[in-house]
Design a protein around this motif. Structure first.
Motif, short mmCIF file in Angstrom:
data_model
loop_
_atom_site.label_atom_id
_atom_site.label_comp_id
_atom_site.label_asym_id
_atom_site.label_seq_id
_atom_site.Cartn_x
_atom_site.Cartn_y
_atom_site.Cartn_z
N ASP A 109 19.51 44.34 25.98
CA ASP A 109 19.31 45.80 25.96
C ASP A 109 17.95 46.16 26.57
O ASP A 109 17.78 47.27 27.09
N ARG A 120 19.08 46.47 30.07
CA ARG A 120 19.98 47.62 30.25
C ARG A 120 19.20 48.93 30.17
O ARG A 120 19.43 49.85 30.93
N ALA A 170 23.94 44.23 34.70
CA ALA A 170 24.46 45.01 33.58
C ALA A 170 25.36 46.10 34.13
O ALA A 170 25.37 46.34 35.35
#
Ligand code: ATP
Ligand code: TYD
Length: 237
Positions: free
Chosen positions: A212, A215, A34
């Motif tokens: 996410d 991340r 990421a």
């Protein structure tokens, strides 16, 4: 079909030539990355989960009339695809505000976007995949106006198909990125569609079920990908 030499190794997949000049093997590795490759980790089962997930989605899109590069799944972590000339422009559609849009414009995360937005980014890690537009793509020769129109039209068709598919699994398709290429003169969908390149939230709790989790260091990354797969009827051993 025989696998030959490695053509390219990216952040998450490796690409191999085959004895057929029109076909490539995509190998989905366990590598996660990421922030333009600044955060990296190996996540067990990721390659297998994304390969099986992508095969299912590409087949669904083909059935719905989207031309894709997907030929067939070869093994747990490999798929056979048409060898395309990649168009170095990423197409992003957003149904709900999140990620880069929230950062860039300061809008509230979670608001509905009506109509959904369409953005272009240049595929260039060194420059951090900068946002571009049709004019820049045409001037610099990254894509022709005809290709851009086709990519936009296909990206919105995909939105219609996948929003419904994920809704049936009680999920919201927040945003996603698609990559296209040219095969025998036609613009077709390439690369992958998996929770690595989109945002998916539980429709009720809005829990994040996508990259996410990686991340933001929320944990349970692959467990969430497998939950998404289960909810749309994909069976992964
Ligand atoms: P990104 O930031 O887009 O993920 P990457 O190069 O690190 O970049 P990977 O998914 O690891 O991405 O590598 C796969 C590479 O193979 C990508 O560059 C992608 O554009 C390319 N690719 C995908 N499908 C095809 C295809 N059918 N023909 C040729 N190249 C392809
Ligand atoms: P965006 O919010 O612009 O970026 P970020 O990933 O930095 O938050 O991304 C919108 C969606 O598109 C999101 O689901 C991630 C995906 N995407 C990629 O997978 N790769 C990319 O290079 C870009 C620009 C977006």
């Amino acid at each position: 079909m025989e696998k030959r030499q490695e053509l390219y190794t990216g952040k998450a997949k490796s690409v191999y030539t085959t004895d057929d000049p029109d076909l490539l093997v995509l190998h989905f590795r366990d590598d996660a990355s990421a922030f333009d490759g600044k955060k990296k980790e190996s996540l067990a089962r990721k390659g297998k989960v994304n390969n099986i997930f992508n095969a299912f989605i590409m087949q669904r899109l083909e059935e719905a009339g989207i031309p894709t590069h997907f030929e067939k799944q070869l093994s747990d972590t490999e798929s056979l695809v048409k060898k395309m000339e990649m168009i170095p422009v990423e197409c992003v559609v957003r149904n709900i505000a999140a990620g880069g849009l929230v950062k860039r414009l300061g809008v509230e995360e979670g608001i509905s976007l009506n109509p959904p937005t369409f953005e272009l980014f240049l595929k260039n890690d060194e420059k951090g995949d900068p946002m571009i537009n049709e004019s820049l793509a045409e001037t610099f020769g990254w894509a022709t106006p005809e290709q851009l129109a086709e990519m936009k039209s296909l990206t919105f068709k995909v939105n219609h198909i996948l929003k419904q598919l994920f809704a049936e699994g009680d999920m919201l398709l927040v945003d996603y990125k698609l990559e296209f290429g040219v095969f025998k003169g036609d613009v077709i969908l390439g690369d992958e569609f998996s929770p690595d390149g989109c945002r998916l939230w539980d429709a009720h709790t809005r829990e994040k079920l996508d990259k996410d989790r990686f991340r933001q260091g929320l944990g349970g990354v692959i467990e969430a990908y497998e939950e998404v797969a289960r909810r749309i009827g994909i069976h992964i051993d």
